[in-house]
Design a protein around this motif. Structure first.
Motif, PDB file in Angstrom:
ATOM      1  N   GLN A   1       0.928  -1.025  -0.228  1.00 21.95           N
ATOM      2  CA  GLN A   1       0.473  -0.410  -0.060  1.00 21.95           C
ATOM      3  C   GLN A   1       1.020   1.252   0.497  1.00 21.95           C
ATOM      4  O   GLN A   1       0.829   2.651  -1.078  1.00 21.95           O
ATOM      5  CB  GLN A   1      -1.080  -0.029   1.087  1.00 21.95           C
ATOM      6  N   THR A   2       1.960   1.425   0.624  1.00 14.83           N
ATOM      7  CA  THR A   2       3.605   2.537   0.903  1.00 14.83           C
ATOM      8  C   THR A   2       3.676   2.705  -0.655  1.00 14.83           C
ATOM      9  O   THR A   2       4.084   3.762  -0.498  1.00 14.83           O
ATOM     10  CB  THR A   2       3.326   2.272   2.070  1.00 14.83           C
ATOM     11  N   LEU A   3       3.440   1.811  -1.032  1.00 12.59           N
ATOM     12  CA  LEU A   3       4.688   1.180  -2.161  1.00 12.59           C
ATOM     13  C   LEU A   3       3.809   2.318  -2.978  1.00 12.59           C
ATOM     14  O   LEU A   3       4.157   2.675  -3.657  1.00 12.59           O
ATOM     15  CB  LEU A   3       5.224   0.506  -2.461  1.00 12.59           C
ATOM     16  N   GLN A   4       2.522   1.646  -3.299  1.00 13.01           N
ATOM     17  CA  GLN A   4       1.749   2.333  -4.344  1.00 13.01           C
ATOM     18  C   GLN A   4       1.663   3.962  -4.811  1.00 13.01           C
ATOM     19  O   GLN A   4       1.274   4.282  -5.120  1.00 13.01           O
ATOM     20  CB  GLN A   4       0.208   1.483  -4.156  1.00 13.01           C
ATOM     21  N   ASP A   5       1.148   3.881  -2.661  1.00 13.29           N
ATOM     22  CA  ASP A   5       0.898   5.403  -2.677  1.00 13.29           C
ATOM     23  C   ASP A   5       2.308   6.242  -3.140  1.00 13.29           C
ATOM     24  O   ASP A   5       2.337   7.782  -3.453  1.00 13.29           O
ATOM     25  CB  ASP A   5       0.554   5.858  -0.927  1.00 13.29           C
ATOM     26  N   TYR A   6       3.034   6.204  -2.577  1.00  9.20           N
ATOM     27  CA  TYR A   6       4.734   6.769  -2.999  1.00  9.20           C
ATOM     28  C   TYR A   6       4.744   6.644  -4.945  1.00  9.20           C
ATOM     29  O   TYR A   6       4.609   7.312  -5.006  1.00  9.20           O
ATOM     30  CB  TYR A   6       6.137   6.553  -2.070  1.00  9.20           C
ATOM     31  N   TRP A   7       4.517   5.974  -4.924  1.00  3.99           N
ATOM     32  CA  TRP A   7       5.496   5.828  -6.526  1.00  3.99           C
ATOM     33  C   TRP A   7       4.120   6.299  -7.567  1.00  3.99           C
ATOM     34  O   TRP A   7       4.058   6.800  -8.435  1.00  3.99           O
ATOM     35  CB  TRP A   7       5.870   4.306  -6.894  1.00  3.99           C
ATOM     36  N   PHE A   8       3.052   5.692  -6.988  1.00  2.00           N
ATOM     37  CA  PHE A   8       1.769   6.093  -7.785  1.00  2.00           C
ATOM     38  C   PHE A   8       1.468   7.585  -7.720  1.00  2.00           C
ATOM     39  O   PHE A   8       0.484   8.070  -9.012  1.00  2.00           O
ATOM     40  CB  PHE A   8       0.879   5.788  -8.290  1.00  2.00           C
ATOM     41  N   THR A   9       1.826   7.960  -6.742  1.00  2.00           N
ATOM     42  CA  THR A   9       0.666   9.739  -6.171  1.00  2.00           C
ATOM     43  C   THR A   9       2.015  11.209  -5.996  1.00  2.00           C
ATOM     44  O   THR A   9       1.760  12.136  -6.285  1.00  2.00           O
ATOM     45  CB  THR A   9      -0.093   9.134  -5.027  1.00  2.00           C
ATOM     46  N   ILE A  10       3.063   9.786  -5.601  1.00  2.00           N
ATOM     47  CA  ILE A  10       4.272  11.252  -4.932  1.00  2.00           C
ATOM     48  C   ILE A  10       4.669  11.288  -6.003  1.00  2.00           C
ATOM     49  O   ILE A  10       4.829  12.515  -6.266  1.00  2.00           O
ATOM     50  CB  ILE A  10       4.337  10.914  -3.652  1.00  2.00           C
ATOM     51  N   VAL A  11       5.515  10.893  -6.642  1.00  2.00           N
ATOM     52  CA  VAL A  11       6.250  10.431  -7.206  1.00  2.00           C
ATOM     53  C   VAL A  11       6.303  10.637  -8.748  1.00  2.00           C
ATOM     54  O   VAL A  11       4.933  10.331  -9.433  1.00  2.00           O
ATOM     55  CB  VAL A  11       7.625   9.362  -7.300  1.00  2.00           C
TER      56      VAL A  11
END
Lengths: 144, 454
Positions: free
Chosen positions: A128-138
């Motif tokens: 979940q964290t990974l998704q948040d990070y890579w697809f919404t922040i980066v």
């Protein structure tokens, strides 16, 4: 967010494939998980050849290091030498958080590493964290 | 006294400088020669300046003396030197006796110096030889006196000749005999000494041989131990690494089962699943800590200079959840910058702080970290006010897998303190415990100061 996110999972362990699929299913972001089971297939997928002609260009690669035939390390080296492919973030899946393994991942210029967890709930959180990070922040470099 | 004349050493032939006993003999010989030269020169100068008319053979004496001196100096042989001096004495003093009364002359008796000198300088055989020569001279004088009447003293009687012969021979026998016994005793002693020396050196050699063999076998054993130790560490690492894999599968899929078949599984089933997950979690942390334990002392870990304040701060932040939930007060001294393997020393602080909090039931637990230094080591102490450890267990707690409580009471694998002990051992320090039941526990550990940065 019209198009689903394309994720390539390079993993030879059936159990891990199921677990990763399950974890992504629970994710909030629409995604398409493509699975290949060894390094050679991974490269074929990325270069769209030998039966993978229709493969999409992945937005993210999850790469296991220990695989038969061609291991993750060789795959990563190949990716990093290709001007086009090297833009794709690669996340290494490690079995332990031993310093040696982590160091190995970063030496290979991986974007990040994830430890394959013992606790499935924890794994779900990590994904979940990974998704948040890579697809919404980066912000990725724009696709051509 | 002779030893105090340094100029003598200058004339000692190199060959004789090697051994102290030879050097001493050479000094005696040289001092003889020196005295002869001195007497010769002084008497010559006296004769010339005082215009004394004398028929002393100065030229011949000087020539002889020079020859002997040169012979000794260049051959470096005590035998040649000693015999030559004996000859010189016999010639000089013996020739005097020709004029001063032959058999009845005191000069003839003085010739005894020749064999004694030979004894002392050139050895026993030379001594005996020159004694016999002197006796032979006495007999010649006696025969000349009694048979042929060639006498050097007017009006001497036969009885007198007998008397002087006997006295002469007896004196020679007495003096030379004494010296012979003395020399004999000395050589015997020397021989004994040599023998003992030889035996000692044989013993010494065999001892050295033994030590060599032992050292070799020790080295071999050591190498074997190192190898098997390395193998073991390698094995532990590989095993714990690979053991994680199947364990992950079990853990994850049991949880997945629970998750996806919630409706079909009743409460009992869920509790079974919980047991399974709990077991897997504990086994996983066991393996994880075994892995850590096996990594202590693995090659390639670097000693670095680090600020311990940062290391400890980081560990405290790792424990922040526990610290907050148990309302713990962690007091840390200002810590030094030291040379160590940062990850591993961090592990030691983590384990000890964690223990201090875990084994503590007070409302407001405190953990205090202090340090002091000795010339060679840094000493750190981690003090808590927890439940304490009974005296009888204080040694055992550092053993691998040693636990004093049931896992339901206190969680843990029993590896933490073993890791601490191993890490401290690798930092050439020691770890000690000071604890009283109900009052608290203090762990003291040290780290050697001058660890080399690889």
């Amino acid at each position: 967010m019209g198009l689903p996110v394309e994720i390539l999972l390079v993993e030879d362990n059936e159990g891990d494939i199921i677990l990763t699929k399950k974890a992504f299913e629970k994710g909030k972001i629409m995604n398409r998980l493509h699975v290949v089971k060894n390094g050679l297939d991974a490269l074929d997928f990325l270069y769209k050849r030998n039966g993978f002609e229709d493969a999409p260009r992945p937005d993210l690669i999850l790469l296991d290091l220990n695989m038969p035939k061609m291991n993750g390390q060789q795959v990563l080296e190949d990716i990093k030498q290709n001007d086009d492919l090297k833009m794709i973030p690669v996340i290494i899946l490690t079995t332990s958080n031993a310093d040696e393994d982590i160091l190995k991942s970063y030496k290979l210029q991986a974007s990040s590493y994830i430890r394959k967890p013992v606790d499935f709930k924890q794994f779900g959180q990590v994904i979940q964290t990974l998704q948040d990070y890579w697809f919404t922040i980066v912000k990725f470099p724009a696709k051509e | 006294m002779i030893r105090k004349i340094p100029i003598l050493d200058y004339f000692i032939p190199d060959k004789l400088k090697i051994e102290e006993s030879l050097r001493r003999k050479a000094r005696i010989l040289l001092s003889f020669l020196g005295v002869f030269w001195l007497v010769l020169i002084v008497s010559y100068i006296a004769c010339v300046t005082l215009s004394i008319d004398t028929d002393l053979p100065f030229g011949t004496s000087a020539l002889l003396l020079a020859m002997i001196s040169a012979l000794f100096y260049f051959t470096g042989s005590m035998a040649i030197g000693g015999n030559a001096i004996a000859v010189l004495i016999l010639l000089v003093i013996g020739s005097l006796s020709l004029k001063s009364g032959g058999l009845y002359s005191m000069d003839l008796l003085f010739c005894i110096i020749a064999p004694i000198t030979a004894f002392l300088l050139a050895g026993k055989r030379a001594g005996i030889f020159w004694s016999l020569v002197l006796v032979f001279i006495y007999i010649i004088y006696y025969v000349l006196e009694t048979q042929y009447g060639i006498t050097y003293v007017e009006g001497a009687k036969i009885g007198d000749a007998n008397y002087f012969l006997i006295v002469g021979i007896l004196t020679i026998t007495a003096f030379c005999g004494t010296v012979w016994v003395y020399e004999n005793e000395k050589t015997k002693n020397i021989n004994d000494l040599e023998k003992t020396k030889k035996e000692l050196s044989i013993l010494n050699n065999s001892l050295e041989q033994k030590i060599k063999e032992r050292t070799q076998s020790l080295e071999q054993t050591n190498a074997q131990l190192m190898r098997s130790n390395n193998d073991l560490e390698q094995f532990a690492y590989a095993a714990s690494h690979d053991l994680q894999e199947p364990l992950r599968m079990v853990g994850n899929f049991v949880q997945l089962l629970e998750d996806e078949y919630k409706e079909q599984v009743d409460e009992t089933g869920k509790s079974y699943i919980n047991f399974a997950v709990d077991g897997v979690t504990r086994m996983s942390s066991l393996i994880e800590e075994l892995l850590q334990y096996s990594r202590v002392g693995r090659k390639g870990l670097k000693i670095e200079e680090v600020d311990l304040n940062k290391v400890v701060e980081e560990k405290i932040s790792d424990l922040s959840l526990l610290i907050r939930s148990k309302n713990v007060d962690v007091n840390v001294d200002k810590l030094p910058v030291i040379k160590c393997i940062p990850n591993q020393i961090g592990m030691v602080f983590y384990n000890l702080i964690n223990n201090g909090i875990k084994f503590n039931h007070t409302e407001h637990p405190t953990v205090k970290i202090e340090y002091k230094e000795t010339p060679t080591h840094w000493w750190f102490s981690i003090k808590d006010d927890g439940i304490g450890i009974e005296k009888q267990y204080q040694e055992q707690i550092f053993d691998l897998f040693k636990r004093l409580h049931r896992k339901e009471e206190y969680s843990g694998t029993g590896i933490g303190l073993s890791i601490c002990k191993k890490v401290i051992g690798h930092h050439h320090g020691e770890i000690k415990i000071n604890s009283e039941m109900g009052t608290g526990t203090t762990f003291h550990f040290s780290i050697q100061k001058n660890l080399e940065i690889e």
